[in-house]
Design a protein around this motif. Structure first.
Motif, PDB file in Angstrom:
ATOM      1  N   CYS A 277       0.848  -1.191   0.000  1.00 51.36           N
ATOM      2  CA  CYS A 277       0.000   0.000   0.000  1.00 51.36           C
ATOM      3  C   CYS A 277       0.883   1.241   0.000  1.00 51.36           C
ATOM      4  O   CYS A 277       1.924   1.273   0.660  1.00 51.36           O
ATOM      5  N   CYS A 278       0.467   2.257  -0.732  1.00 49.91           N
ATOM      6  CA  CYS A 278       1.257   3.494  -0.803  1.00 49.91           C
ATOM      7  C   CYS A 278       0.544   4.667  -0.136  1.00 49.91           C
ATOM      8  O   CYS A 278       0.883   5.828  -0.378  1.00 49.91           O
ATOM      9  N   HIS A 279      -0.448   4.401   0.707  1.00 51.85           N
ATOM     10  CA  HIS A 279      -1.131   5.476   1.418  1.00 51.85           C
ATOM     11  C   HIS A 279      -0.229   6.135   2.459  1.00 51.85           C
ATOM     12  O   HIS A 279      -0.448   7.283   2.833  1.00 51.85           O
ATOM     13  N   GLY A 280       0.737   5.393   2.974  1.00 52.37           N
ATOM     14  CA  GLY A 280       1.686   5.965   3.932  1.00 52.37           C
ATOM     15  C   GLY A 280       1.153   6.180   5.325  1.00 52.37           C
ATOM     16  O   GLY A 280       1.738   6.957   6.089  1.00 52.37           O
ATOM     17  N   CYS A 281       0.056   5.517   5.712  1.00 57.13           N
ATOM     18  CA  CYS A 281      -0.500   5.678   7.057  1.00 57.13           C
ATOM     19  C   CYS A 281       0.525   5.203   8.084  1.00 57.13           C
ATOM     20  O   CYS A 281       1.022   4.075   8.001  1.00 57.13           O
TER      21      CYS A 281
ATOM     22  N   GLY B 140       5.420 -10.622   6.676  1.00 58.87           N
ATOM     23  CA  GLY B 140       6.505 -10.927   5.759  1.00 58.87           C
ATOM     24  C   GLY B 140       6.532 -10.109   4.476  1.00 58.87           C
ATOM     25  O   GLY B 140       7.045 -10.575   3.453  1.00 58.87           O
ATOM     26  N   ILE B 141       5.995  -8.887   4.510  1.00 63.51           N
ATOM     27  CA  ILE B 141       6.015  -8.027   3.325  1.00 63.51           C
ATOM     28  C   ILE B 141       7.113  -6.982   3.515  1.00 63.51           C
ATOM     29  O   ILE B 141       6.926  -5.984   4.208  1.00 63.51           O
ATOM     30  N   GLU B 142       8.275  -7.231   2.932  1.00 66.71           N
ATOM     31  CA  GLU B 142       9.427  -6.365   3.172  1.00 66.71           C
ATOM     32  C   GLU B 142       9.292  -5.007   2.489  1.00 66.71           C
ATOM     33  O   GLU B 142       9.772  -3.997   2.990  1.00 66.71           O
ATOM     34  N   THR B 143       8.675  -4.983   1.317  1.00 67.57           N
ATOM     35  CA  THR B 143       8.511  -3.723   0.577  1.00 67.57           C
ATOM     36  C   THR B 143       7.048  -3.298   0.629  1.00 67.57           C
ATOM     37  O   THR B 143       6.380  -3.185  -0.398  1.00 67.57           O
ATOM     38  N   PHE B 144       6.562  -3.060   1.845  1.00 63.79           N
ATOM     39  CA  PHE B 144       5.136  -2.803   2.022  1.00 63.79           C
ATOM     40  C   PHE B 144       4.667  -1.553   1.291  1.00 63.79           C
ATOM     41  O   PHE B 144       3.530  -1.485   0.822  1.00 63.79           O
ATOM     42  N   ASP B 145       5.506  -0.528   1.159  1.00 63.91           N
ATOM     43  CA  ASP B 145       5.094   0.724   0.522  1.00 63.91           C
ATOM     44  C   ASP B 145       4.998   0.608  -0.997  1.00 63.91           C
ATOM     45  O   ASP B 145       4.524   1.531  -1.651  1.00 63.91           O
ATOM     46  N   GLN B 146       5.464  -0.488  -1.556  1.00 69.10           N
ATOM     47  CA  GLN B 146       5.380  -0.710  -2.997  1.00 69.10           C
ATOM     48  C   GLN B 146       4.138  -1.545  -3.313  1.00 69.10           C
ATOM     49  O   GLN B 146       3.993  -2.659  -2.828  1.00 69.10           O
ATOM     50  N   VAL B 147       3.246  -1.000  -4.118  1.00 66.19           N
ATOM     51  CA  VAL B 147       2.045  -1.738  -4.506  1.00 66.19           C
ATOM     52  C   VAL B 147       2.391  -2.714  -5.629  1.00 66.19           C
ATOM     53  O   VAL B 147       3.059  -2.357  -6.602  1.00 66.19           O
TER      54      VAL B 147
ATOM     55  N   THR C 158     -12.950  -7.323   0.436  1.00 65.22           N
ATOM     56  CA  THR C 158     -11.665  -6.886  -0.094  1.00 65.22           C
ATOM     57  C   THR C 158     -11.210  -5.647   0.663  1.00 65.22           C
ATOM     58  O   THR C 158     -12.038  -4.840   1.094  1.00 65.22           O
ATOM     59  N   GLY C 159      -9.882  -5.530   0.863  1.00 69.82           N
ATOM     60  CA  GLY C 159      -9.339  -4.402   1.596  1.00 69.82           C
ATOM     61  C   GLY C 159      -8.753  -4.778   2.937  1.00 69.82           C
ATOM     62  O   GLY C 159      -8.442  -3.912   3.738  1.00 69.82           O
ATOM     63  N   SER C 160      -8.563  -6.076   3.200  1.00 68.16           N
ATOM     64  CA  SER C 160      -8.082  -6.501   4.510  1.00 68.16           C
ATOM     65  C   SER C 160      -6.586  -6.266   4.694  1.00 68.16           C
ATOM     66  O   SER C 160      -6.125  -5.981   5.799  1.00 68.16           O
ATOM     67  N   MET C 161      -5.809  -6.386   3.631  1.00 74.61           N
ATOM     68  CA  MET C 161      -4.358  -6.234   3.739  1.00 74.61           C
ATOM     69  C   MET C 161      -3.816  -5.118   2.853  1.00 74.61           C
ATOM     70  O   MET C 161      -2.712  -4.640   3.070  1.00 74.61           O
ATOM     71  N   SER C 162      -4.558  -4.729   1.860  1.00 75.65           N
ATOM     72  CA  SER C 162      -4.113  -3.703   0.918  1.00 75.65           C
ATOM     73  C   SER C 162      -5.345  -2.979   0.404  1.00 75.65           C
ATOM     74  O   SER C 162      -6.330  -3.616   0.033  1.00 75.65           O
ATOM     75  N   ASP C 163      -5.296  -1.652   0.391  1.00 75.00           N
ATOM     76  CA  ASP C 163      -6.468  -0.895  -0.055  1.00 75.00           C
ATOM     77  C   ASP C 163      -6.752  -1.198  -1.526  1.00 75.00           C
ATOM     78  O   ASP C 163      -5.883  -1.015  -2.383  1.00 75.00           O
TER      79      ASP C 163
ATOM     80  N   PRO D 222      -0.712  10.417   5.042  1.00 69.20           N
ATOM     81  CA  PRO D 222      -0.274  11.488   4.149  1.00 69.20           C
ATOM     82  C   PRO D 222      -0.591  11.331   2.671  1.00 69.20           C
ATOM     83  O   PRO D 222      -0.676  12.335   1.958  1.00 69.20           O
ATOM     84  N   HIS D 223      -0.775  10.118   2.170  1.00 65.64           N
ATOM     85  CA  HIS D 223      -0.923   9.938   0.726  1.00 65.64           C
ATOM     86  C   HIS D 223      -2.298   9.405   0.337  1.00 65.64           C
ATOM     87  O   HIS D 223      -2.435   8.653  -0.632  1.00 65.64           O
TER      88      HIS D 223
END
Length: 298
Positions: A34-38, A49-56, A81-86, A156-157
């Motif tokens: 997710c790139c919302h940046g919350c 186990g999501i190392e690059t969480f900010d990358q969709v 839908t929306g449980s782990m990624s918007d 922020p995003h």
């Protein structure tokens, strides 16, 4: 718009029974990350186990997999839908994977439950109305601050709270069952009667059917370190991170200090405004008539 793809064998997964979380029977996560940046997001925790969480990222052959899995189901139900990624990240505006996934949900006679912070959900109101003709639909919009200034700082995003309230109003005007996820309520930032009552007031004005709260937040490995670091960056000189360390240490569940008082204020306000806030009532309200209709057929 380019987006990284990741392999996937399955996308539609069954939830554990009983389906107590908003009555959802299946989960559907087309995107990862997710790139919302919350700054408070639990999905950043090490356990996922999501190392690059900010990358969709999007799952390869997503729509083909969804089609085949829905077709093989022996019984229908509500697909969440929306449980782990918007599902309404910025890529979705042009890629429309979520929209087409919902079209498949409708085509195979399933219901839908969506959780999002994005007003882009209003783009798909036509599909949601179509689903609602035969199956339950539930739209959950996360709002934890009634003021835009604070929501812009901790999320922020993504659309500020005012845009999310407007999306809620548009959904309600179309007769779609919609309400608010008031979670997490951040300790020392959002845990004031003014904020809670402000959200209830705006929810009523926007036609919200429910507000489901969590008066506090969760903090665990990786998420905790990230959150406390962001508090020092965004609110310099206020000592918020140190207050968290003193109050909660390494606890997973971090309730707001005045949660009993806030719960009373919140529930009394919801009762006055006719807004649901308990899970069984919300599930019964959005699913009830469809379950009765199905029983009546037999």
């Amino acid at each position: 718009m380019q987006i990284p793809q990741i392999p996937a064998k399955t996308i539609i997964t069954r939830t554990k029974k009983p389906a107590s979380w908003f009555g959802i029977d299946f989960n559907m996560n087309i995107y990862r990350g997710c790139c919302h940046g919350c700054i408070y997001c639990d999905s950043r925790s090490s356990c996922y186990g999501i190392e690059t969480f900010d990358q969709v990222e999007v799952k390869e052959r997503a729509l083909e997999i969804i089609r085949d899995e829905l077709r093989r189901k022996t019984c229908t139900g509500v697909v969440g839908t929306g449980s782990m990624s918007d599902p309404y990240n910025p890529y979705e505006k042009t890629l429309e994977y979520t929209r087409h996934g919902l079209e498949l949900v409708s085509a195979f006679g399933f219901g839908a439950a969506i959780a999002t912070k994005s007003s882009l959900i209003t783009r798909d109101m036509d599909v949601l109305r179509e689903i609602q003709e035969h199956s339950p639909v539930l739209c959950k919009i996360t709002i934890t601050s009634w003021e835009d200034d604070l929501s812009r700082r901790v999320e922020p995003h993504v659309n500020p709270s005012s845009a999310r309230f407007e999306a809620l109003a548009r959904l309600s005007e179309q007769g779609i069952f919609a309400g608010i996820l008031m979670m997490p309520v951040l300790p020392f930032l959002e845990d004031t009667p003014k904020n809670i009552l402000g959200i209830v007031k705006r929810a009523k004005e926007c036609g919200a059917k429910f507000i489901y709260p969590a008066l506090g937040m969760t903090l665990r490995e990786n998420q905790r370190e990230w959150y406390l670091q962001k508090l020092d960056e965004i609110f310099p000189g206020e000592g918020l991170a140190e207050r968290y360390r003193r109050k909660y240490g390494t606890y997973y569940e971090c309730r707001v200090p005045n949660w009993k008082k806030l719960w009373k204020i919140f529930t009394e306000a919801c009762e006055r405004e006719g807004i649901l806030y308990q899970m069984p009532d919300i599930i019964h309200s959005y699913r009830g008539k469809y379950e009765y209709r199905q029983l009546s057929l037999f």
